[in-house]
Design a protein around this motif. Structure first.
Motif, PDB file in Angstrom:
ATOM      1  N   GLY A   8      -2.079 -10.552 -16.591  1.00  0.00           N
ATOM      2  CA  GLY A   8      -1.739 -12.228 -16.963  1.00  0.00           C
ATOM      3  C   GLY A   8      -0.689 -12.630 -15.932  1.00  0.00           C
ATOM      4  O   GLY A   8      -0.272 -13.788 -15.736  1.00  0.00           O
ATOM      5  N   SER A   9      -0.104 -11.877 -15.235  1.00  0.00           N
ATOM      6  CA  SER A   9       1.231 -12.375 -14.444  1.00  0.00           C
ATOM      7  C   SER A   9       0.675 -12.905 -13.177  1.00  0.00           C
ATOM      8  O   SER A   9      -0.242 -12.591 -12.526  1.00  0.00           O
ATOM      9  CB  SER A   9       2.009 -10.920 -13.819  1.00  0.00           C
ATOM     10  OG  SER A   9       2.959 -11.394 -12.780  1.00  0.00           O
ATOM     11  N   PRO A  10       1.183 -14.137 -12.692  1.00  0.00           N
ATOM     12  CA  PRO A  10       0.834 -14.721 -11.399  1.00  0.00           C
ATOM     13  C   PRO A  10       0.744 -13.738 -10.276  1.00  0.00           C
ATOM     14  O   PRO A  10       0.378 -13.933  -9.369  1.00  0.00           O
ATOM     15  CB  PRO A  10       1.621 -16.146 -11.299  1.00  0.00           C
ATOM     16  CG  PRO A  10       2.497 -16.049 -12.594  1.00  0.00           C
ATOM     17  CD  PRO A  10       2.324 -14.748 -13.408  1.00  0.00           C
ATOM     18  N   ASP A  11       1.479 -12.842 -10.406  1.00  0.00           N
ATOM     19  CA  ASP A  11       1.971 -12.034  -9.143  1.00  0.00           C
ATOM     20  C   ASP A  11       0.894 -10.811  -9.261  1.00  0.00           C
ATOM     21  O   ASP A  11       0.925  -9.955  -8.564  1.00  0.00           O
ATOM     22  CB  ASP A  11       3.541 -11.447  -9.199  1.00  0.00           C
ATOM     23  CG  ASP A  11       4.473 -12.624  -9.108  1.00  0.00           C
ATOM     24  OD1 ASP A  11       3.982 -13.582  -8.206  1.00  0.00           O
ATOM     25  OD2 ASP A  11       5.607 -12.309  -9.701  1.00  0.00           O
ATOM     26  N   CYS A  12       0.130 -10.640 -10.353  1.00  0.00           N
ATOM     27  CA  CYS A  12      -0.860  -9.339 -10.282  1.00  0.00           C
ATOM     28  C   CYS A  12      -1.481  -9.248  -9.147  1.00  0.00           C
ATOM     29  O   CYS A  12      -1.380  -8.101  -8.680  1.00  0.00           O
ATOM     30  CB  CYS A  12      -1.672  -9.644 -11.677  1.00  0.00           C
ATOM     31  SG  CYS A  12      -2.642  -8.394 -12.050  1.00  0.00           S
ATOM     32  N   PHE A  13      -2.161 -10.261  -8.762  1.00  0.00           N
ATOM     33  CA  PHE A  13      -2.940  -9.835  -7.459  1.00  0.00           C
ATOM     34  C   PHE A  13      -2.168  -9.709  -6.407  1.00  0.00           C
ATOM     35  O   PHE A  13      -2.452  -8.510  -5.509  1.00  0.00           O
ATOM     36  CB  PHE A  13      -3.825 -11.135  -7.089  1.00  0.00           C
ATOM     37  CG  PHE A  13      -4.530 -10.916  -5.931  1.00  0.00           C
ATOM     38  CD1 PHE A  13      -5.638 -10.162  -5.822  1.00  0.00           C
ATOM     39  CD2 PHE A  13      -4.048 -11.315  -4.540  1.00  0.00           C
ATOM     40  CE1 PHE A  13      -6.317  -9.747  -4.579  1.00  0.00           C
ATOM     41  CE2 PHE A  13      -4.935 -10.951  -3.506  1.00  0.00           C
ATOM     42  CZ  PHE A  13      -6.014 -10.172  -3.405  1.00  0.00           C
ATOM     43  N   ALA A  14      -1.223 -10.059  -5.822  1.00  0.00           N
ATOM     44  CA  ALA A  14      -0.005  -9.762  -4.846  1.00  0.00           C
ATOM     45  C   ALA A  14       0.310  -8.242  -5.067  1.00  0.00           C
ATOM     46  O   ALA A  14       0.424  -7.544  -4.190  1.00  0.00           O
ATOM     47  CB  ALA A  14       1.192 -10.593  -5.066  1.00  0.00           C
ATOM     48  N   GLU A  15       0.569  -7.926  -6.345  1.00  0.00           N
ATOM     49  CA  GLU A  15       1.091  -6.455  -6.605  1.00  0.00           C
ATOM     50  C   GLU A  15      -0.268  -5.443  -6.381  1.00  0.00           C
ATOM     51  O   GLU A  15       0.037  -4.517  -5.810  1.00  0.00           O
ATOM     52  CB  GLU A  15       1.426  -6.371  -7.960  1.00  0.00           C
ATOM     53  CG  GLU A  15       1.960  -5.024  -8.315  1.00  0.00           C
ATOM     54  CD  GLU A  15       3.273  -4.651  -7.915  1.00  0.00           C
ATOM     55  OE1 GLU A  15       3.700  -3.367  -7.966  1.00  0.00           O
ATOM     56  OE2 GLU A  15       3.921  -5.573  -7.808  1.00  0.00           O
ATOM     57  N   ILE A  16      -1.502  -5.721  -6.796  1.00  0.00           N
ATOM     58  CA  ILE A  16      -2.709  -4.991  -6.427  1.00  0.00           C
ATOM     59  C   ILE A  16      -2.948  -4.951  -4.890  1.00  0.00           C
ATOM     60  O   ILE A  16      -3.059  -3.927  -4.373  1.00  0.00           O
ATOM     61  CB  ILE A  16      -3.799  -5.470  -7.190  1.00  0.00           C
ATOM     62  CG1 ILE A  16      -3.749  -5.377  -8.437  1.00  0.00           C
ATOM     63  CG2 ILE A  16      -5.144  -4.848  -6.422  1.00  0.00           C
ATOM     64  CD1 ILE A  16      -4.811  -6.086  -9.430  1.00  0.00           C
ATOM     65  N   ALA A  17      -2.741  -6.172  -4.299  1.00  0.00           N
ATOM     66  CA  ALA A  17      -3.074  -6.117  -2.883  1.00  0.00           C
ATOM     67  C   ALA A  17      -1.955  -5.571  -2.020  1.00  0.00           C
ATOM     68  O   ALA A  17      -2.238  -4.905  -1.046  1.00  0.00           O
ATOM     69  CB  ALA A  17      -3.001  -7.763  -2.259  1.00  0.00           C
ATOM     70  N   SER A  18      -0.727  -5.243  -2.676  1.00  0.00           N
ATOM     71  CA  SER A  18       0.215  -4.277  -1.933  1.00  0.00           C
ATOM     72  C   SER A  18       0.025  -2.923  -1.973  1.00  0.00           C
ATOM     73  O   SER A  18       0.589  -2.300  -1.139  1.00  0.00           O
ATOM     74  CB  SER A  18       1.753  -4.853  -2.350  1.00  0.00           C
ATOM     75  OG  SER A  18       1.890  -4.194  -3.568  1.00  0.00           O
ATOM     76  N   LEU A  19      -0.874  -2.653  -2.821  1.00  0.00           N
ATOM     77  CA  LEU A  19      -1.376  -1.346  -2.761  1.00  0.00           C
ATOM     78  C   LEU A  19      -2.343  -0.916  -1.869  1.00  0.00           C
ATOM     79  O   LEU A  19      -2.377   0.610  -1.669  1.00  0.00           O
ATOM     80  CB  LEU A  19      -1.779  -0.962  -4.335  1.00  0.00           C
ATOM     81  CG  LEU A  19      -0.762  -1.094  -5.523  1.00  0.00           C
ATOM     82  CD1 LEU A  19      -1.820  -0.929  -6.822  1.00  0.00           C
ATOM     83  CD2 LEU A  19       0.149  -0.015  -5.232  1.00  0.00           C
ATOM     84  N   LEU A  20      -3.061  -1.750  -1.416  1.00  0.00           N
ATOM     85  CA  LEU A  20      -4.211  -1.429  -0.262  1.00  0.00           C
ATOM     86  C   LEU A  20      -3.500  -1.243   1.114  1.00  0.00           C
ATOM     87  O   LEU A  20      -2.545  -1.976   1.498  1.00  0.00           O
ATOM     88  CB  LEU A  20      -4.927  -2.631  -0.132  1.00  0.00           C
ATOM     89  CG  LEU A  20      -5.510  -2.874  -1.706  1.00  0.00           C
ATOM     90  CD1 LEU A  20      -6.561  -4.348  -1.407  1.00  0.00           C
ATOM     91  CD2 LEU A  20      -6.430  -2.109  -2.203  1.00  0.00           C
ATOM     92  N   ASP A  21      -4.228  -0.536   1.661  1.00  0.00           N
ATOM     93  CA  ASP A  21      -3.599  -0.089   3.131  1.00  0.00           C
ATOM     94  C   ASP A  21      -5.004  -0.385   4.083  1.00  0.00           C
ATOM     95  O   ASP A  21      -5.853   0.510   4.433  1.00  0.00           O
ATOM     96  CB  ASP A  21      -3.213   1.399   3.033  1.00  0.00           C
ATOM     97  CG  ASP A  21      -2.853   1.923   4.381  1.00  0.00           C
ATOM     98  OD1 ASP A  21      -2.528   0.854   5.284  1.00  0.00           O
ATOM     99  OD2 ASP A  21      -2.560   3.104   4.685  1.00  0.00           O
ATOM    100  N   TYR A  22      -5.028  -1.463   4.531  1.00  0.00           N
ATOM    101  CA  TYR A  22      -6.005  -1.966   5.559  1.00  0.00           C
ATOM    102  C   TYR A  22      -5.760  -1.369   6.898  1.00  0.00           C
ATOM    103  O   TYR A  22      -4.750  -1.318   7.365  1.00  0.00           O
ATOM    104  CB  TYR A  22      -6.154  -3.391   5.577  1.00  0.00           C
ATOM    105  CG  TYR A  22      -6.390  -4.176   4.392  1.00  0.00           C
ATOM    106  CD1 TYR A  22      -7.631  -3.952   3.633  1.00  0.00           C
ATOM    107  CD2 TYR A  22      -5.352  -4.855   3.599  1.00  0.00           C
ATOM    108  CE1 TYR A  22      -7.925  -4.912   2.542  1.00  0.00           C
ATOM    109  CE2 TYR A  22      -5.267  -5.504   2.405  1.00  0.00           C
ATOM    110  CZ  TYR A  22      -6.651  -5.421   1.886  1.00  0.00           C
ATOM    111  OH  TYR A  22      -7.048  -6.276   0.696  1.00  0.00           O
TER     112      TYR A  22
END
Length: 169
Positions: A8-22
């Protein structure tokens, strides 16, 4: 274990995206008058047949402005040995320096600058573009390219070609 949920946090997606290693790429282009290039992390194959590749360029940089007038883009696949090129094309702006004066390259298909260092590159014809926010996606039809021998391999399709897909492409 403590609950670190950010549901529910507005930062949820940013946190998830920071886990990805493109994987990282360098895109170069020329509109016939100017050449430009930049380091990108938003890119992916989007179709097998016909072959298509998506490249997202920030609408704020010089490469986007040059690419917007170009018919083709060159996409360079980077490995660990290309760190210096990544620094050059990621940290410097073509608004202030000519990046191509500081690296080894040659004129490739359609007059595009092709970097000599990266192990693999391809040129794609721009089929269309669409805005996705602060980046614009260029839909490419890969036409020509090259891959050289190298020991620093990325995880590739060949590495997983023995898997059985859950459904067809």
């Amino acid at each position: 274990m403590a609950d670190t949920s950010i549901e529910g946090s507005p930062d949820c997606f940013a946190e998830i995206a920071s886990l990805l290693d493109y994987p990282m790429f360098i895109v170069t282009t020329s509109d016939g008058e100017e050449r430009s290039g930049c380091l990108i992390g938003f890119a992916t194959q989007s179709s097998i047949d016909p072959a298509r590749f998506l490249v997202a360029l920030s609408d704020k940089n010089r490469t986007f402005r040059v690419a917007s007038k170009a018919e083709h883009l060159a996409v360079h696949v980077l490995n660990r040995a290309d760190r210096e090129l990544a620094e050059l094309f990621g940290e410097q702006t073509g608004d202030e320096i000519d990046k191509f004066d500081r690296c080894s390259w040659h004129e490739g298909p359609y007059g595009l600058p092709v970097l000599d260092g990266p192990r693999a590159w391809f040129v794609g014809r721009v089929l269309g573009t669409f805005a996705t926010g602060d980046h614009v996606v260029f839909v490419l039809e890969p036409e020509r390219g090259d891959i050289r021998d190298g020991s620093d391999r990325l995880l590739t399709f060949e590495s997983v070609s023995d898997l059985d897909a859950g459904h067809g492409a």
